[in-house]
Motif scaffolding. Sequence first.
Motif, PDB file in Angstrom:
ATOM      1  N   LEU A  24       6.753  52.275  20.096  1.00 46.42           N
ATOM      2  CA  LEU A  24       7.265  51.870  21.411  1.00 46.42           C
ATOM      3  C   LEU A  24       6.302  52.317  22.512  1.00 46.42           C
ATOM      4  O   LEU A  24       6.690  52.407  23.675  1.00 46.42           O
ATOM      5  N   VAL A  25       5.051  52.583  22.134  1.00 51.61           N
ATOM      6  CA  VAL A  25       4.047  53.022  23.101  1.00 51.61           C
ATOM      7  C   VAL A  25       3.596  51.810  23.930  1.00 51.61           C
ATOM      8  O   VAL A  25       3.155  50.801  23.364  1.00 51.61           O
ATOM      9  N   PRO A  26       3.693  51.853  25.276  1.00 54.20           N
ATOM     10  CA  PRO A  26       3.409  50.681  26.102  1.00 54.20           C
ATOM     11  C   PRO A  26       1.971  50.175  26.032  1.00 54.20           C
ATOM     12  O   PRO A  26       1.710  49.023  26.370  1.00 54.20           O
ATOM     13  N   SER A  27       1.035  51.028  25.634  1.00 55.29           N
ATOM     14  CA  SER A  27      -0.368  50.614  25.595  1.00 55.29           C
ATOM     15  C   SER A  27      -0.782  50.128  24.213  1.00 55.29           C
ATOM     16  O   SER A  27      -1.972  49.970  23.946  1.00 55.29           O
ATOM     17  N   GLU A  28       0.188  49.877  23.334  1.00 56.38           N
ATOM     18  CA  GLU A  28      -0.123  49.419  21.989  1.00 56.38           C
ATOM     19  C   GLU A  28       0.548  48.088  21.680  1.00 56.38           C
ATOM     20  O   GLU A  28       1.641  47.796  22.176  1.00 56.38           O
ATOM     21  N   PHE A 171       4.618  52.200  35.647  1.00 53.97           N
ATOM     22  CA  PHE A 171       5.381  51.493  36.678  1.00 53.97           C
ATOM     23  C   PHE A 171       6.582  50.816  36.031  1.00 53.97           C
ATOM     24  O   PHE A 171       6.618  50.586  34.813  1.00 53.97           O
ATOM     25  N   LEU A 172       7.562  50.482  36.837  1.00 55.59           N
ATOM     26  CA  LEU A 172       8.726  49.725  36.374  1.00 55.59           C
ATOM     27  C   LEU A 172       8.648  48.276  36.827  1.00 55.59           C
ATOM     28  O   LEU A 172       8.930  47.359  36.072  1.00 55.59           O
ATOM     29  N   VAL A 173       8.275  48.090  38.083  1.00 53.81           N
ATOM     30  CA  VAL A 173       8.144  46.748  38.654  1.00 53.81           C
ATOM     31  C   VAL A 173       6.739  46.621  39.242  1.00 53.81           C
ATOM     32  O   VAL A 173       6.341  47.451  40.062  1.00 53.81           O
ATOM     33  N   PRO A 174       5.957  45.624  38.816  1.00 56.25           N
ATOM     34  CA  PRO A 174       4.592  45.501  39.345  1.00 56.25           C
ATOM     35  C   PRO A 174       4.583  45.142  40.826  1.00 56.25           C
ATOM     36  O   PRO A 174       5.467  44.440  41.322  1.00 56.25           O
ATOM     37  N   LEU A 175       3.595  45.657  41.536  1.00 51.99           N
ATOM     38  CA  LEU A 175       3.441  45.313  42.948  1.00 51.99           C
ATOM     39  C   LEU A 175       3.113  43.835  43.110  1.00 51.99           C
ATOM     40  O   LEU A 175       2.545  43.205  42.218  1.00 51.99           O
ATOM     41  N   ASP A 176       3.453  43.311  44.258  1.00 52.86           N
ATOM     42  CA  ASP A 176       3.150  41.918  44.601  1.00 52.86           C
ATOM     43  C   ASP A 176       1.939  41.913  45.536  1.00 52.86           C
ATOM     44  O   ASP A 176       1.988  42.519  46.609  1.00 52.86           O
ATOM     45  N   CYS A 313       9.834  45.169  33.965  1.00 49.99           N
ATOM     46  CA  CYS A 313       9.218  44.006  33.324  1.00 49.99           C
ATOM     47  C   CYS A 313       8.894  44.284  31.868  1.00 49.99           C
ATOM     48  O   CYS A 313       9.019  43.414  31.020  1.00 49.99           O
ATOM     49  N   HIS A 314       8.466  45.503  31.530  1.00 46.47           N
ATOM     50  CA  HIS A 314       8.316  45.853  30.119  1.00 46.47           C
ATOM     51  C   HIS A 314       8.372  47.357  29.886  1.00 46.47           C
ATOM     52  O   HIS A 314       8.721  47.778  28.790  1.00 46.47           O
ATOM     53  N   GLN A 315       8.082  48.167  30.882  1.00 46.03           N
ATOM     54  CA  GLN A 315       8.169  49.612  30.698  1.00 46.03           C
ATOM     55  C   GLN A 315       9.580  50.114  31.021  1.00 46.03           C
ATOM     56  O   GLN A 315      10.226  49.640  31.955  1.00 46.03           O
ATOM     57  N   ILE A 316      10.025  51.065  30.222  1.00 48.39           N
ATOM     58  CA  ILE A 316      11.301  51.739  30.454  1.00 48.39           C
ATOM     59  C   ILE A 316      11.030  53.240  30.433  1.00 48.39           C
ATOM     60  O   ILE A 316      10.306  53.730  29.562  1.00 48.39           O
ATOM     61  N   TRP A 317      11.589  53.971  31.405  1.00 49.05           N
ATOM     62  CA  TRP A 317      11.426  55.420  31.458  1.00 49.05           C
ATOM     63  C   TRP A 317      12.776  56.077  31.197  1.00 49.05           C
ATOM     64  O   TRP A 317      13.792  55.684  31.765  1.00 49.05           O
ATOM     65  N   ILE A 355       8.316  53.872  27.492  1.00 48.60           N
ATOM     66  CA  ILE A 355       8.330  53.053  26.284  1.00 48.60           C
ATOM     67  C   ILE A 355       8.277  51.566  26.623  1.00 48.60           C
ATOM     68  O   ILE A 355       8.525  51.158  27.761  1.00 48.60           O
ATOM     69  N   SER A 356       7.938  50.775  25.615  1.00 52.27           N
ATOM     70  CA  SER A 356       7.900  49.321  25.740  1.00 52.27           C
ATOM     71  C   SER A 356       8.222  48.718  24.379  1.00 52.27           C
ATOM     72  O   SER A 356       7.883  49.282  23.337  1.00 52.27           O
ATOM     73  N   VAL A 357       8.839  47.554  24.391  1.00 52.60           N
ATOM     74  CA  VAL A 357       9.117  46.846  23.139  1.00 52.60           C
ATOM     75  C   VAL A 357       8.168  45.660  22.961  1.00 52.60           C
ATOM     76  O   VAL A 357       8.507  44.682  22.303  1.00 52.60           O
ATOM     77  N   ALA A 358       6.965  45.750  23.530  1.00 52.35           N
ATOM     78  CA  ALA A 358       5.996  44.667  23.391  1.00 52.35           C
ATOM     79  C   ALA A 358       5.625  44.439  21.922  1.00 52.35           C
ATOM     80  O   ALA A 358       5.680  43.310  21.424  1.00 52.35           O
TER      81      ALA A 358
END
Length: 423
Positions: A24-28, A171-176, A313-317, A355-358
């Motif tokens: 569940l590592v976001p960079s993998e 981040f949780l929500v990417p900047l615009d 969007c994909h990261q959860i803390w 974490i991420s479920v990518a």
Amino acid sequence: MISVDNIADKILEINNRSKSIISLVPSENILSPLARVPYLLDVQARYYLDDLRLFGERCFPSGIDVEEIENDILIPTLSTLSKAKYISIRPISGLNAMTIGISALTSPGDRVLSVPMNYGGHASTSYVIKCLGLKYTALEFCNVDTLDLEKLESCLKEFKPRLIYIDQSTFLVPLDPLPIREIVDRVSPGTMIFFDTSHTNGLILGESLPNPLDRGADIFGGSTHKTMPGPQKGFLATNQEKLFEKIQLEADHLVSHHHSASVLSLAITVDEFINCKGKEYCQQLVKNSKKLYENLQCEVFNVQHPVYNMNPCHQIWFQGRNISNSTIFTNLNKVGIKVNKVKTFPGNFGGGFRISVAEFTRLGAKNKDIEQLSSILKSAVISSSCFDVEDCSDKVKYLKRQVSKPKYCYDVPSDFYSRLELL
């Protein structure tokens, strides 16, 4: 001294262990079977330096075949997905893409604004900026996911920076970029915007997030192995020819050979993204992220919420409510769940887990699998004295068997690997 047999056994042991592990590592993320193949073949040792452009003649003949795939498949398909006229695939990583881009768009003595680490910026950004002889200024935030636009405007008026480098790593929500663009055009039109989208490239190319070029960025790109399920490489995209020429010139000197096997692997990944339902993968990733985010909001977890009540969007803390982060990390490792432990998050959330479920989604996970994963996570986040390691490990192994092979990719014929003649 370690023997060849010992090394081979160790490699196989590591690979076999992965069959009972959920990352569940976001960079993998995980490569498709076909995208892994170039790393096994002779081509991985061959140089391709874009000879004709650089030298006006062939100097490294081994790279001709790589050149054809890069120019005829990879760049056109990546251009289509990114909606960019100009693509550089010379970066060999996200950090390398950062270095090339910042160096290309600035001159020594220029000022660069970027996201500070305490608001999710990459750990190396300020270091790279200073090493390039540039002046670093941190962007200021109102809260965990909101840029302070009033202070940004004041900073732009005072410094007229050459570049704004938006580098969100945590981040949780990417900047615009659009509100930033509007202020830049009004008070500092000479300032450029580089949006590092390493974590969100898959979601952008799959149209689950807006394209930064449509929202005012001059250039975007980064690594290709997070929400984008490709090799550990990088790319940069722009619609401005002069910026592209600067990027290529800089890349020619900051990158030599840009790794033939990775070029081919990325070409396969991008082709699969277009032809094997890449958009569907991204849509499912967003659904899975939302579902896990909702499921973890219970009595045993403390979950960080985006300020404006948007879903991550994909990261959860998260943190455990009545258990230390170290115990959670140990428990999850014991049962085969890999998470990213973070000492401090942006804002006042403290330390916990990112974490991420990518990758889990790339393996075909749907709603029922997220429900099982949520249950396992809840079982593991209890005190060690109540933690049933064997039961939890069995559940992880069972779940991994249900989502064991990459989806959204080509099916490799059963005799494919037997036809490979490896050295």
